[in-house]
Design an enzyme around this catalytic site. Structure first.
Site, short mmCIF file in Angstrom:
data_model
loop_
_atom_site.label_atom_id
_atom_site.label_comp_id
_atom_site.label_asym_id
_atom_site.label_seq_id
_atom_site.Cartn_x
_atom_site.Cartn_y
_atom_site.Cartn_z
N ASP A 192 11.53 66.13 -61.81
CA ASP A 192 10.28 65.84 -62.51
C ASP A 192 9.70 67.10 -63.14
O ASP A 192 9.58 68.15 -62.50
CB ASP A 192 9.25 65.25 -61.55
CG ASP A 192 9.64 63.87 -61.05
OD1 ASP A 192 10.44 63.20 -61.72
OD2 ASP A 192 9.15 63.46 -59.98
N ASP B 178 11.78 65.80 -55.21
CA ASP B 178 10.93 64.97 -54.35
C ASP B 178 10.62 63.62 -55.02
O ASP B 178 9.64 62.96 -54.66
CB ASP B 178 9.62 65.72 -54.03
CG ASP B 178 8.89 65.13 -52.84
OD1 ASP B 178 9.46 64.26 -52.16
OD2 ASP B 178 7.72 65.52 -52.60
N ASP C 142 7.24 59.33 -60.76
CA ASP C 142 6.40 58.43 -59.97
C ASP C 142 5.17 58.00 -60.76
O ASP C 142 4.87 56.81 -60.90
CB ASP C 142 5.95 59.11 -58.67
CG ASP C 142 7.08 59.31 -57.69
OD1 ASP C 142 8.13 58.66 -57.85
OD2 ASP C 142 6.92 60.11 -56.75
N ASP D 98 15.26 71.12 -60.21
CA ASP D 98 14.26 70.14 -59.86
C ASP D 98 14.40 69.02 -60.90
O ASP D 98 15.11 69.19 -61.90
CB ASP D 98 12.87 70.78 -59.90
CG ASP D 98 11.75 69.78 -59.67
OD1 ASP D 98 11.90 68.90 -58.81
OD2 ASP D 98 10.73 69.88 -60.38
N ASP E 55 9.34 73.62 -61.32
CA ASP E 55 8.00 73.73 -61.91
C ASP E 55 6.88 73.66 -60.87
O ASP E 55 5.83 74.25 -61.04
CB ASP E 55 7.77 72.61 -62.93
CG ASP E 55 7.63 71.26 -62.23
OD1 ASP E 55 6.48 70.80 -62.07
OD2 ASP E 55 8.63 70.69 -61.82
#
Length: 274
Positions: free
Chosen positions: A11, A95, A20, A9, A175
Site C-alpha cells: 500500500d 499489512d 483497505d 511494501d 512508506d
C-alpha cells in the site's frame, strides 16, 4: 543478476493508496469504518468490514472489481518487471491482506514477478464472505515489538529473509510507520528506499543515526523506477568487481608458485671451458 533481494511494501508503495481504505470508500462504507475504528485493531476491523459488506449484498466479485481499478503510477509496473528481468528476487511484506494483493498483482500481470508475499492471510468462506486474519495471532501471544501493530511485525519477516540469504544485498521499499522497524534491521551494505514526505521518511529524518542502510528517497513511481534500477545497477557492478577481484586474487598465487618452482627447477649454468 544474482545477489539482490528487493522487498516491497504494498500500500502506497506499489499502489498509490491504502487498499483497505480504497475498498471501504469505493463501496460506500467510510462512515461505518470511521465509527468502528476506535473500538478495535485495524486488522480486526477489516474482517468486520468484510462482514458488513457481505451483509449488504456486496459479493467477492464486487470487491475484486474495485481492487482492479486501484490507482497506481504508470511507471511502478515497468519498474517491477525490470527488476525481475534483471534477476532480482522480489518479495512483498505488507499489512494489507492476501486476497487484495493477489487480485491486484494478477490484474496488473506481475504476480509471477514475486517469489513470496508476506501479509495477513485471507480466504473466502462457504457463504462467499471474505475473511481476514492477522499475520501474527495477537490473541494468543504478543510478537514482542512495541513499534509495530499487534498483528504484524515486519522486522520478523526481514530477519527470516536475512537468515535465508548469504551474500545477497537487500533493498527495502516502504512508506509507512510500520516500515521503520524492518528498516532498523538492515545492514550497512543494504539499502532503504523511503517514500518522501510519508511516515517512514519522516521517522528516518528524525532518527538518521539509527539506520545502518544507505538511504535513497523517492516521491512517485517514476522516481521509484529510477532509484531502484540505479541501485540494482550499482550493486551489480560492485558484485562483478568483487568477483573479478576474487578471481584475480586466486590466480596470482598460482602464477607466483609456478614461477618459483620453474626457477628452482632450472639447472645452474655451467662455465664453458676455454
Amino acid at each position: 543478476m544474482a545477489g539482490i533481494v528487493v522487498v516491497f511494501d504494498f500500500d502506497k508503495t506499489i499502489i498509490d493508496v491504502d487498499s483497505d481504505n480504497w475498498v471501504v470508500d469505493e463501496l460506500g462504507f467510510t462512515d461505518l469504518f470511521n465509527q468502528l475504528l476506535p473500538t478495535m485493531p485495524w486488522n480486526s476491523l477489516m474482517d468486520r468490514m468484510m462482514k458488513e459488506l457481505h451483509s449488504q449484498g456486496n459479493t467477492i466479485d464486487d470487491i475484486a472489481e474495485v481492487l482492479k481499478r486501484v490507482p497506481i503510477h504508470p511507471r511502478a509496473v515497468p519498474a517491477i518487471k525490470s527488476a525481475h528481468a534483471l534477476g532480482c528476487d522480489l518479495k512483498i511484506v505488507s499489512d494489507a491482506n492476501l486476497f487484495f494483493i493477489e487480485t491486484i498483482l494478477k490484474h496488473l500481470g506481475i504476480m509471477e514477478c514475486f517469489s513470496e508475499i508476506n501479509t495477513n492471510p485471507s480466504f473466502v468462506d462457504e457463504e462467499g464472505r471474505l475473511r481476514i486474519f492477522p499475520h501474527h495471532d495477537f490473541t494468543s501471544s504478543f510478537h514482542g515489538c512495541s513499534l509495530c501493530p499487534p498483528n504484524m511485525c515486519k522486522s520478523m519477516v526481514i530477519k527470516r529473509i536475512q537468515a535465508s540469504i548469504s551474500t545477497e544485498k537487500l533493498i527495502y521499499l516502504g512508506d509507512g510507520s510500520g516500515d521503520f522497524c524492518p528498516s532498523l534491521k538492515l545492514g550497512n551494505e543494504d539499502y532503504v528506499m523511503p517514500r518522501k514526505n510519508f511516515p517512514l521518511w519522516e521517522l528516518i529524518c528524525r532518527n538518521p543515526g539509527v539506520i545502518k542502510a544507505e538511504i535513497h528517497e523517492w516521491s512517485d513511481g517514476e522516481e521509484l523506477e529510477d532509484v531502484l534500477l540505479h541501485l540494482i545497477k550499482k550493486i551489480s557492478e560492485e558484485n562483478n568487481n568483487s568477483a573479478a577481484a576474487a578471481a584475480a586474487a586466486m590466480l596470482i598465487p598460482v602464477d607466483c608458485k609456478f614461477e618459483t618452482m620453474a626457477a628452482q627447477a632450472l639447472p645452474q649454468a655451467r662455465p664453458v671451458p676455454h
